[in-house]
Design a protein around this motif. Structure first.
Motif, PDB file in Angstrom:
ATOM      1  N   ALA A 197       0.818  -1.208   0.000  1.00 17.69           N
ATOM      2  CA  ALA A 197       0.000   0.000   0.000  1.00 17.69           C
ATOM      3  C   ALA A 197       0.854   1.262   0.000  1.00 17.69           C
ATOM      4  O   ALA A 197       0.566   2.221  -0.719  1.00 17.69           O
ATOM      5  N   GLY A 198       1.917   1.259   0.792  1.00 18.60           N
ATOM      6  CA  GLY A 198       2.729   2.463   0.936  1.00 18.60           C
ATOM      7  C   GLY A 198       3.511   2.829  -0.308  1.00 18.60           C
ATOM      8  O   GLY A 198       3.726   4.015  -0.587  1.00 18.60           O
ATOM      9  N   PHE A 199       3.945   1.827  -1.066  1.00 16.32           N
ATOM     10  CA  PHE A 199       4.767   2.103  -2.247  1.00 16.32           C
ATOM     11  C   PHE A 199       4.032   1.813  -3.556  1.00 16.32           C
ATOM     12  O   PHE A 199       4.637   1.838  -4.631  1.00 16.32           O
ATOM     13  N   SER A 200       2.740   1.527  -3.460  1.00 16.02           N
ATOM     14  CA  SER A 200       1.890   1.312  -4.653  1.00 16.02           C
ATOM     15  C   SER A 200       2.453   0.237  -5.571  1.00 16.02           C
ATOM     16  O   SER A 200       2.628   0.441  -6.775  1.00 16.02           O
ATOM     17  N   ILE A 201       2.757  -0.904  -4.981  1.00 21.92           N
ATOM     18  CA  ILE A 201       3.270  -2.037  -5.744  1.00 21.92           C
ATOM     19  C   ILE A 201       2.441  -3.270  -5.406  1.00 21.92           C
ATOM     20  O   ILE A 201       1.775  -3.312  -4.365  1.00 21.92           O
ATOM     21  N   PRO A 202       2.451  -4.289  -6.289  1.00 22.86           N
ATOM     22  CA  PRO A 202       1.697  -5.502  -5.968  1.00 22.86           C
ATOM     23  C   PRO A 202       2.216  -6.157  -4.688  1.00 22.86           C
ATOM     24  O   PRO A 202       3.410  -6.086  -4.380  1.00 22.86           O
ATOM     25  N   ARG A 203       1.314  -6.818  -3.992  1.00 23.35           N
ATOM     26  CA  ARG A 203       1.710  -7.449  -2.737  1.00 23.35           C
ATOM     27  C   ARG A 203       2.760  -8.532  -2.966  1.00 23.35           C
ATOM     28  O   ARG A 203       3.652  -8.727  -2.134  1.00 23.35           O
ATOM     29  N   SER A 204       2.682  -9.224  -4.104  1.00 23.74           N
ATOM     30  CA  SER A 204       3.668 -10.271  -4.396  1.00 23.74           C
ATOM     31  C   SER A 204       5.060  -9.678  -4.547  1.00 23.74           C
ATOM     32  O   SER A 204       6.050 -10.258  -4.090  1.00 23.74           O
ATOM     33  N   ARG A 205       5.148  -8.486  -5.173  1.00 18.71           N
ATOM     34  CA  ARG A 205       6.452  -7.846  -5.318  1.00 18.71           C
ATOM     35  C   ARG A 205       6.960  -7.366  -3.955  1.00 18.71           C
ATOM     36  O   ARG A 205       8.150  -7.455  -3.652  1.00 18.71           O
ATOM     37  N   ALA A 206       6.047  -6.836  -3.134  1.00 19.74           N
ATOM     38  CA  ALA A 206       6.434  -6.411  -1.789  1.00 19.74           C
ATOM     39  C   ALA A 206       7.014  -7.580  -1.007  1.00 19.74           C
ATOM     40  O   ALA A 206       8.046  -7.446  -0.335  1.00 19.74           O
ATOM     41  N   ALA A 207       6.389  -8.742  -1.095  1.00 18.40           N
ATOM     42  CA  ALA A 207       6.881  -9.919  -0.391  1.00 18.40           C
ATOM     43  C   ALA A 207       8.262 -10.328  -0.905  1.00 18.40           C
ATOM     44  O   ALA A 207       9.146 -10.703  -0.119  1.00 18.40           O
ATOM     45  N   ASP A 208       8.467 -10.224  -2.218  1.00 14.86           N
ATOM     46  CA  ASP A 208       9.776 -10.567  -2.791  1.00 14.86           C
ATOM     47  C   ASP A 208      10.857  -9.621  -2.285  1.00 14.86           C
ATOM     48  O   ASP A 208      11.978 -10.050  -1.959  1.00 14.86           O
ATOM     49  N   LEU A 209      10.537  -8.325  -2.220  1.00 11.37           N
ATOM     50  CA  LEU A 209      11.513  -7.338  -1.741  1.00 11.37           C
ATOM     51  C   LEU A 209      11.870  -7.594  -0.279  1.00 11.37           C
ATOM     52  O   LEU A 209      13.024  -7.458   0.134  1.00 11.37           O
ATOM     53  N   ILE A 210      10.865  -7.968   0.512  1.00  8.56           N
ATOM     54  CA  ILE A 210      11.105  -8.251   1.934  1.00  8.56           C
ATOM     55  C   ILE A 210      12.010  -9.464   2.083  1.00  8.56           C
ATOM     56  O   ILE A 210      12.994  -9.447   2.830  1.00  8.56           O
ATOM     57  N   ARG A 211      11.709 -10.529   1.346  1.00 12.15           N
ATOM     58  CA  ARG A 211      12.528 -11.746   1.435  1.00 12.15           C
ATOM     59  C   ARG A 211      13.947 -11.511   0.937  1.00 12.15           C
ATOM     60  O   ARG A 211      14.884 -12.179   1.383  1.00 12.15           O
ATOM     61  N   ALA A 212      14.103 -10.550   0.022  1.00  9.27           N
ATOM     62  CA  ALA A 212      15.436 -10.235  -0.517  1.00  9.27           C
ATOM     63  C   ALA A 212      16.245  -9.346   0.422  1.00  9.27           C
ATOM     64  O   ALA A 212      17.393  -8.997   0.116  1.00  9.27           O
ATOM     65  N   GLY A 213      15.663  -8.948   1.562  1.00 12.84           N
ATOM     66  CA  GLY A 213      16.396  -8.132   2.524  1.00 12.84           C
ATOM     67  C   GLY A 213      16.455  -6.663   2.182  1.00 12.84           C
ATOM     68  O   GLY A 213      17.313  -5.940   2.707  1.00 12.84           O
ATOM     69  N   ARG A 214      15.538  -6.182   1.340  1.00 13.90           N
ATOM     70  CA  ARG A 214      15.581  -4.779   0.913  1.00 13.90           C
ATOM     71  C   ARG A 214      14.658  -3.877   1.723  1.00 13.90           C
ATOM     72  O   ARG A 214      14.605  -2.674   1.485  1.00 13.90           O
ATOM     73  N   VAL A 215      13.938  -4.449   2.686  1.00  9.29           N
ATOM     74  CA  VAL A 215      12.982  -3.673   3.470  1.00  9.29           C
ATOM     75  C   VAL A 215      13.422  -3.622   4.936  1.00  9.29           C
ATOM     76  O   VAL A 215      13.932  -4.612   5.475  1.00  9.29           O
ATOM     77  N   ALA A 216      13.238  -2.472   5.547  1.00 17.37           N
ATOM     78  CA  ALA A 216      13.554  -2.306   6.978  1.00 17.37           C
ATOM     79  C   ALA A 216      12.360  -1.686   7.684  1.00 17.37           C
ATOM     80  O   ALA A 216      11.629  -0.871   7.108  1.00 17.37           O
TER      81      ALA A 216
END
Length: 265
Positions: A197-216
């Motif tokens: 919601a915050g970055f206006s991206i699909p939830r699947s992409r958000a999950a991928d970014l989180i698993r890749a260690g790019r989110v804090a």
């Protein structure tokens, strides 16, 4: 825990271990010698990491300061019992210093231009605090030890000549960055849903970014997509920026949670 145990617990890698070891050294030096000590400027992520360490090593010790309220880059100061914060800030023991940078009329530079000019003079990033853009140039927070060098050697930024003058810390004029207000609904306050919601991206992409260690979350790395976030949490994603969950409200007619976020542009 001794120093080795603390570093084993809190350091994420070799670079992190060196940074945390230096911070512990300054804390212990202040305590043992009863003198004020300080670190270099730290990024928000480094501040969060070192705050966790100091909470375990020396609860209640250490002061984070960047020259003005809400500064992004700050340093740790460790003060002996005999030195009050207000006295430290006003005295020569305070390592914080600010400079006013004036450009020729009509000239304009970016944050990156100023940072590049400073590092081109041989300064490392830990010597440089926030760079605040103004209508006529910029205000730069640096370690006091660097001020004489800059006043004598810094003559240009980008393609423009610059004029420098000392600036009292209480005359810094930070301006809030531009922000976008976002309202959204989510099924649950999971990290992947809120990042989506915050970055206006699909939830699947958000999950991928989180698993890749790019989110804090609050500047602490998080690779768990199902982490529950709360109002006030700061979410950062490499490549996308930063947003704040300002409100976790009621539910919509469909039973979804209503969120309010601010995204930094």
């Amino acid at each position: 825990m001794n120093k080795t145990d603390l570093l084993d617990r809190f350091a994420r890698d070799g670079e992190s271990r060196l940074l945390l070891a230096r911070i512990l050294d300054q804390q212990q030096r202040a305590q043992q010698r009863s003198i004020p000590t300080h670190t270099g400027f730290l990024s928000p992520a480094q501040q969060a990491e070192s705050a966790d360490l100091l909470m375990a090593a020396a609860p209640g010790q250490g002061l984070l300061h960047g020259g003005y309220p809400d500064a992004e880059r700050k340093l740790w100061a460790f003060l002996p019992d005999w030195l009050e914060e207000e006295v430290w800030l006003a005295g020569e023991d305070c390592p914080l210093c600010a400079l006013s940078v004036t450009l020729p009329r009509g000239a304009s530079l970016t944050h990156r231009d100023y940072l590049g000019a400073l590092m081109g003079l041989g300064l490392t990033r830990e010597k440089i605090g926030d760079i605040l853009l103004t209508g006529q140039g910029a205000q730069v927070v640096v370690l006091r030890e660097t001020a004489p060098i800059l006043l004598s050697q810094w003559t240009q930024a980008g393609k423009y000549p610059v004029k420098l003058a000392p600036l009292p810390l209480d005359q810094l004029t930070p301006t809030p960055g531009e922000r976008k207000q976002i309202r959204a609904t989510v099924a649950s306050p999971r990290l992947d849903a809120v990042v989506s919601a915050g970055f206006s991206i699909p939830r699947s992409r958000a999950a991928d970014l989180i698993r890749a260690g790019r989110v804090a979350v609050n500047h602490r790395p998080c690779d768990k997509a199902d982490k529950v976030v709360a109002a006030g949490d700061v979410l950062t994603c490499r490549g996308l920026g930063k947003c704040v969950l300002t409100e976790l409200g009621g539910t919509s007619k469909r039973g979804r949670l209503i969120l309010a976020l601010e995204r930094y542009l």
